[in-house]
Enzyme design. Structure first.
Site, short mmCIF file in Angstrom:
data_model
loop_
_atom_site.label_atom_id
_atom_site.label_comp_id
_atom_site.label_asym_id
_atom_site.label_seq_id
_atom_site.Cartn_x
_atom_site.Cartn_y
_atom_site.Cartn_z
N ASP A 59 1.46 -0.60 -0.36
CA ASP A 59 -0.31 0.25 0.14
C ASP A 59 0.58 1.53 0.10
N ILE A 60 0.27 1.82 -0.76
CA ILE A 60 1.42 3.73 -0.68
C ILE A 60 1.78 4.23 0.21
N ALA A 81 -4.25 4.86 -7.53
CA ALA A 81 -4.92 5.97 -6.76
C ALA A 81 -6.91 5.62 -6.87
N THR A 123 -5.85 14.69 -13.21
CA THR A 123 -6.59 14.50 -14.15
C THR A 123 -6.89 16.11 -14.98
N ASP A 124 -7.98 16.24 -15.78
CA ASP A 124 -8.36 17.04 -15.84
C ASP A 124 -9.03 17.75 -14.72
N GLU A 125 -9.84 16.45 -13.95
CA GLU A 125 -11.06 16.82 -13.26
C GLU A 125 -11.02 18.33 -11.78
N TYR A 150 -13.60 12.58 -5.68
CA TYR A 150 -12.61 12.23 -5.80
C TYR A 150 -11.58 13.23 -6.83
N LYS A 154 -7.27 14.75 -5.82
CA LYS A 154 -6.81 14.81 -6.82
C LYS A 154 -6.15 15.59 -6.74
N TYR A 207 -26.64 8.46 -16.92
CA TYR A 207 -27.38 8.98 -15.97
C TYR A 207 -27.67 10.07 -16.64
N PRO A 275 -24.89 13.52 -8.23
CA PRO A 275 -24.43 14.16 -8.05
C PRO A 275 -23.37 14.94 -8.21
N TYR A 334 -26.76 1.19 -9.20
CA TYR A 334 -28.20 1.28 -9.80
C TYR A 334 -29.19 0.84 -9.46
P1 NAD Z 1 -7.71 1.97 -11.70
O1 NAD Z 1 -8.31 2.57 -10.54
O2 NAD Z 1 -7.81 1.42 -12.71
O3 NAD Z 1 -6.43 1.28 -11.26
C1 NAD Z 1 -5.68 1.84 -9.80
C2 NAD Z 1 -4.82 0.94 -9.05
O4 NAD Z 1 -4.07 1.90 -8.10
C3 NAD Z 1 -5.19 -0.42 -8.97
O5 NAD Z 1 -4.53 -1.02 -9.53
C4 NAD Z 1 -5.61 -0.55 -7.62
O6 NAD Z 1 -5.17 -2.04 -6.72
C5 NAD Z 1 -3.78 0.50 -7.07
N1 NAD Z 1 -4.35 1.10 -5.54
C6 NAD Z 1 -5.21 1.57 -5.23
N2 NAD Z 1 -4.60 2.48 -4.16
C7 NAD Z 1 -3.59 1.60 -3.88
C8 NAD Z 1 -2.91 1.61 -2.35
N3 NAD Z 1 -3.62 2.38 -1.57
N4 NAD Z 1 -1.46 1.67 -2.83
C9 NAD Z 1 -1.46 0.99 -4.33
N5 NAD Z 1 -1.86 0.39 -4.53
C10 NAD Z 1 -2.88 0.91 -5.03
O7 NAD Z 1 -7.49 3.70 -12.10
P2 NAD Z 1 -6.40 4.45 -13.67
O8 NAD Z 1 -8.28 4.41 -14.58
O9 NAD Z 1 -5.56 3.16 -14.08
O10 NAD Z 1 -6.24 5.28 -13.55
C11 NAD Z 1 -4.51 5.52 -13.54
C12 NAD Z 1 -4.29 6.60 -12.45
O11 NAD Z 1 -4.74 7.42 -13.63
C13 NAD Z 1 -4.89 7.89 -11.38
O12 NAD Z 1 -4.39 8.22 -10.35
C14 NAD Z 1 -5.90 8.54 -12.00
O13 NAD Z 1 -6.72 9.07 -10.98
C15 NAD Z 1 -5.21 9.03 -13.15
N6 NAD Z 1 -6.37 8.88 -14.74
C16 NAD Z 1 -6.69 8.33 -14.51
C17 NAD Z 1 -8.00 8.48 -16.10
C18 NAD Z 1 -8.78 7.44 -16.21
O14 NAD Z 1 -9.63 7.99 -17.89
N7 NAD Z 1 -9.07 6.94 -15.73
C19 NAD Z 1 -7.20 10.36 -16.93
C20 NAD Z 1 -7.17 10.44 -16.19
C21 NAD Z 1 -5.45 10.23 -15.08
O1 DAU Z 2 -11.21 13.08 -17.18
C1 DAU Z 2 -10.69 12.11 -16.41
C2 DAU Z 2 -11.54 11.09 -15.35
O2 DAU Z 2 -11.91 10.04 -16.31
C3 DAU Z 2 -10.48 10.10 -14.58
O3 DAU Z 2 -9.19 11.30 -13.72
C4 DAU Z 2 -11.20 9.12 -13.45
O4 DAU Z 2 -10.50 8.21 -13.36
C5 DAU Z 2 -11.94 7.97 -14.71
O5 DAU Z 2 -12.60 7.63 -14.13
C6 DAU Z 2 -12.87 10.06 -16.30
O6 DAU Z 2 -13.89 10.32 -14.95
P1 DAU Z 2 -15.40 9.67 -15.55
O7 DAU Z 2 -16.54 9.91 -14.09
O8 DAU Z 2 -15.53 11.28 -16.58
O9 DAU Z 2 -15.45 8.76 -15.91
P2 DAU Z 2 -16.69 7.71 -16.14
O10 DAU Z 2 -16.77 6.22 -16.91
O11 DAU Z 2 -17.12 7.46 -14.44
O12 DAU Z 2 -17.84 8.50 -16.49
C7 DAU Z 2 -18.25 9.00 -17.62
C8 DAU Z 2 -19.39 9.72 -18.11
O13 DAU Z 2 -20.58 8.29 -18.28
C9 DAU Z 2 -19.80 10.67 -16.56
O14 DAU Z 2 -20.20 12.18 -17.87
C10 DAU Z 2 -20.70 9.75 -16.52
C11 DAU Z 2 -21.19 9.27 -17.14
N1 DAU Z 2 -22.48 7.43 -17.05
C12 DAU Z 2 -21.14 7.12 -15.93
C13 DAU Z 2 -21.70 6.01 -15.86
C14 DAU Z 2 -20.56 4.43 -14.67
C15 DAU Z 2 -22.97 7.16 -17.04
O15 DAU Z 2 -23.85 7.88 -17.76
N2 DAU Z 2 -24.04 6.36 -16.90
C16 DAU Z 2 -22.80 6.04 -16.20
O16 DAU Z 2 -23.00 4.65 -16.14
#
Ligand code: NAD
Ligand code: DAU
Length: 337
Positions: A59-60, A81, A123-125, A150, A154, A207, A275, A334
């Protein structure tokens, strides 16, 4: 070069490890991952026997584990994360712990080990939400305005990373990236959720009104961008990374998936909104293009099609992920729709 990758068993981290070992075969990688519900060593089966790759389960937030993992490491690439917005709404504590405290532990240990680079994947969020009918885009100077637990966690981690640069001169870089898609994407997220539900002939939950806009990037483009920043990024700097889509909303994305899979739009189900749902994201990636020569090369439609094919060919992977904990999560998430 020896890299410590945190969160390498997740979606982007595992794509990054495969990408790196393919393109930098002389380097070695240590993957530190706690294997939460999102971590899956199956994502790394292609490299598990590679002598340049090793795995530490940890764990980090655990300073001793992190200290052990960072031994003789040159670069840290920090992905670990809690990453899912919906889970942060029902349980924010884990997000504060991993995303903020975990990052602080990593930064402290990185200072102690004098790492040559600490790259933080963000992330851009963190920038909040844009108006639907505007042409605004996020860039490196956009003020932070996170709106979910979230994105707030970040944002906190980004601030800490910059603080360690200014206060202790830790050599950091940060990337803020838009929504990724591609192989090994966890089916809690909308694109793999839609694909796998459709493969099971189940409804796809959208959603609210479905008009929320995301900026989509194929995951390998993200890995390439991090590669460019590690190679030539300026210490202390932030780079925004985004894709080639132009204001495509969730309903349009799901309709594309339905068309590519030959399914019927009656499988769309509008459910109650998330929300605090951010309306629109769009990224101006001109800084990384102008300074480091990176631009996305994978277009959305072609690579969405290839991603669908990947899920069709990896049915046992997603069926495993969708069993156990996921089923309980899905029913709770859901059930009141
Ligand atoms: P993910 O949820 O698929 O993977 C996260 C990984 O981190 C998992 O393997 C998990 O086991 C590990 N982890 C979680 N908590 C931990 C802890 N306490 N110690 C050690 N390991 C731990 O996430 P992802 O979608 O691959 O995202 C990776 C990174 O990129 C994140 O920091 C996220 O904020 C960022 N990011 C994601 C997206 C996206 O679209 N998915 C976009 C921009 C940035
Ligand atoms: O923008 C980067 C981010 O993108 C990352 O930082 C996050 O880790 C990653 O999870 C993602 O966040 P989002 O919330 O944008 O991704 P998600 O796939 O959960 O949702 C994408 C869009 O779809 C969002 O507007 C919510 C909507 N959605 C999502 C789910 C899970 C639905 O309409 N129905 C759903 O069931």
């Amino acid at each position: 070069m020896k890299l410590l990758v945190t969160g390498g068993a997740g979606f982007i981290g595992s794509n990054f490890i495969r990408y790196w070992l393919k393109n930098h075969s002389e380097d070695s990688i240590v993957n530190l991952d706690a294997l939460t519900y999102a971590g899956n060593l199956e994502n790394l089966s292609a490299v598990e026997k590679n002598p340049h790759y090793s795995f530490i389960k940890g764990d980090i937030t655990d300073p001793e584990k992190v200290d052990q993992a960072m031994n003789e490491v040159d670069w840290v690439v920090h992905f670990a994360a809690e990453s899912h917005v919906d889970r942060s709404i029902t349980g924010p504590a884990a997000f504060v712990k991993t995303n903020i405290i975990g990052t602080e532990v990593l930064l402290d240990v990185a200072l102690k080990h004098n790492v040559k680079r600490f790259h933080h994947v963000s992330t851009d969020e963190v920038f909040g939400a844009l108006e639907l009918d505007s042409t605004d885009k996020f860039n490196e100077t956009t003020p932070y305005d996170p709106r979910s637990p979230y994105s707030a966690s970040k944002a906190g981690s980004d601030h800490l990373v910059r603080a360690y640069y200014h206060t202790y001169q830790l050599p950091i870089t940060i990337t803020n990236c838009s929504n990724n898609f591609g192989p090994y994407h966890h089916p809690e997220k909308i694109i793999p959720l839609a694909i796998t539900n459709l493969l099971e002939n189940k409804k796809v939950p959208i959603y609210g009104d479905g008009l929320h806009v995301r900026d989509w990037l194929y995951v390998e483009d993200h890995c390439r961008a991090i590669d460019r920043v590690l190679a030539d990024g300026k210490i202390g700097e932030t780079y925004c990374i985004g894709g080639l889509t132009h204001d495509i909303n969730n309903l349009e994305v799901v309709k594309k998936i339905i068309a590519l899979m030959g399914k019927d739009e009656s499988l769309i189900e509008f459910v109650k909104d998330r929300p605090g749902h951010d309306r629109r994201y769009a990224i101006d990636w001109s800084k990384i293009k102008n300074e480091l020569g990176w631009e996305p090369k994978y277009d959305f439609d072609t690579w969405l099609g290839k991603t669908i094919e990947w899920f069709k060919e990896h049915e046992s992977w997603w069926r495993n992920v969708k069993s156990g904990e996921y089923r309980e999560y899905y029913e709770k998430q859901y059930s009141n729709s």
